[in-house]
Design a protein around this motif. Structure first.
Motif, PDB file in Angstrom:
ATOM      1  N   LEU A   1      11.699   8.770 -11.153  1.00  0.00           N
ATOM      2  CA  LEU A   1      11.329   7.369 -10.964  1.00  0.00           C
ATOM      3  C   LEU A   1      11.604   6.564 -12.220  1.00  0.00           C
ATOM      4  O   LEU A   1      11.269   6.983 -13.327  1.00  0.00           O
TER       5      LEU A   1
ATOM      6  N   PHE B   1       8.052   2.014  -7.507  1.00  0.00           N
ATOM      7  CA  PHE B   1       6.906   2.572  -6.795  1.00  0.00           C
ATOM      8  C   PHE B   1       5.700   1.705  -7.142  1.00  0.00           C
ATOM      9  O   PHE B   1       5.435   1.432  -8.301  1.00  0.00           O
TER      10      PHE B   1
ATOM     11  N   PRO C   1       8.887   2.691  -2.060  1.00  0.00           N
ATOM     12  CA  PRO C   1       7.774   3.641  -2.104  1.00  0.00           C
ATOM     13  C   PRO C   1       6.499   2.972  -2.612  1.00  0.00           C
ATOM     14  O   PRO C   1       6.553   2.126  -3.511  1.00  0.00           O
TER      15      PRO C   1
END
Length: 392
Positions: free
Chosen positions: A34, A135, A161
């Motif tokens: 990420l 995210f 996400p």
């Protein structure tokens, strides 16, 4: 007990969940592939803070956790971007919030802090612009039941996400959910849906029916695969609020159940200490057992055996009905979603069933000496049940 949470044991439990889950989430995501993690706090406050540095507030807990994880990741040779977005409507609270959080805005080290003065629902465009493709963990902690109507914040709820933690004001909503006041009834439309009173399950007690309807609206609004509830009780043995967690991830589900168990253990100890202090103050007599370190089992520890028994029966029903071997990785997520147990409990259930000769210990086949199943191991009944159901 931390003096900042004296008389606020339920707030301590809420902050425990936020801190521990954010630590686990950030550590996993930032140490992986990420690139950016965003934390969104929709009702930041501060409210009822008892510390000069706001260390007992959600926004400062989040900043502390995220900066710590980011630093550890950087020491491992990776630079990851972290973003925080704090929203507060009250002018006085916002002034305190901004003064506290903007000290941590540090673009040179990839730590970005954004603040917004106004309603959470009005901040959606600004939030989504910052979130981008990162995210996002969104924490929604209102003081009532308004200000986060699901159709208004749906873009945040559905962002992928991403996951959502929400403080469902259980006691407050139960007291004010009216059947005969049209104005009050309509104020719940944003979280329970239109015509909600007519859609309640009349076979359930009112509070359970309202909670079930809320869970459906929450799940549908976010498109979540799993929605979990963590009840937090006040000192008077009454559920004060529930932390509602929405995710689409099996890993998130497992992590949250671990955090939840630890949080409920900690909360049980805090409540026990607080009750004991009240009783000792009332009677003037110290608890000799507590002084000797002899303490009764905590509520969550008492609940786990029965929850595991129910999960075991569910597992056997699944195996009987399907008649085919099932991957452990396909079985434990629904077990955790239905029952308040951890993945380790699901593994022990399988181990116990294998010891009893009810299922095959597939995880010990060949050269493997593993003591518990992994996701890829097949779970299969040793004997196919008879038509009478007496086979297992």
């Amino acid at each position: 007990m931390n003096a900042a949470y004296q008389g606020r044991e339920q707030t301590a439990a809420k902050h425990f969940i936020l801190k521990r889950y954010l630590q686990a989430l950030a550590s996993k995501l930032l140490q992986g592939h990420l690139g950016t993690l965003t934390y969104v706090d929709g009702f930041s406050g501060p409210w009822e803070s008892k510390t000069s540095d706001y260390s007992d507030t959600s926004f400062m807990i989040a900043i502390g956790v995220l900066k710590d994880v980011q630093q550890r990741v950087r020491e491992g040779g990776r630079r990851k971007r972290v973003q925080c977005f704090f929203v507060e409507q009250d002018a006085a609270a916002y002034a305190q919030l901004r003064a506290a959080v903007m000290q941590h805005h540090d673009p040179a080290n990839d730590f970005f802090v954004h603040s917004y003065h106004g309603r959470f629902e009005d901040a959606v465009d600004a939030i989504m612009k910052v979130v981008g493709r990162s995210f996002a963990l969104t924490f929604i902690d209102p003081t009532g039941w308004t200000g986060y109507e699901f159709h208004e914040i749906e873009r945040i709820m559905r962002h992928q996400p991403g996951e959502v933690l929400l403080n469902y004001m259980f006691d407050f909503i139960n007291r004010f959910t009216a059947w005969d006041d049209p104005k009050i009834s309509a104020s719940f439309d944003g979280i329970l849906g239109q015509n909600w009173a007519a859609r309640l399950d009349r076979s359930l007690p009112r509070e359970e029916a309202v909670q079930a309807l809320f869970a459906d609206e929450f799940r549908n609004s976010g498109g979540f695969r799993y929605v979990l509830w963590t009840p937090i009780e006040k000192l008077a043995d009454r559920t004060h609020f529930c932390i509602v967690y929405g995710t689409r991830s099996d890993d998130g589900l497992a992590t949250y159940r671990d955090v939840e168990f630890s949080a409920l253990k900690d909360h049980g100890m805090r409540r026990s200490e607080a009750k004991r202090a009240v009783e000792e103050a009332r009677t003037g007599v110290a608890d000799m057992f507590a002084a000797a370190g002899i303490l009764p089992p905590l509520p969550i520890e008492n609940q786990v055996p029965e929850l595991c028994r129910q999960a075991r029966e569910w597992l056997l029903d699944e195996l009987r009905e399907g008649g085919e071997p099932r991957r452990f990785g396909d079985l434990w997520p629904p077990m955790l979603a239905i029952f308040r147990i951890r993945k380790t409990n699901a593994k022990v259930i399988c181990v116990d069933l294998a010891k009893e000769g009810i299922i095959h210990a597939s995880w010990r086949g060949g050269a493997s000496q593993r003591r518990t199943p992994d996701d890829g191991d097949l779970i299969e009944l040793v004997v196919t049940p008879s038509l009478s159901g007496d086979g297992v």
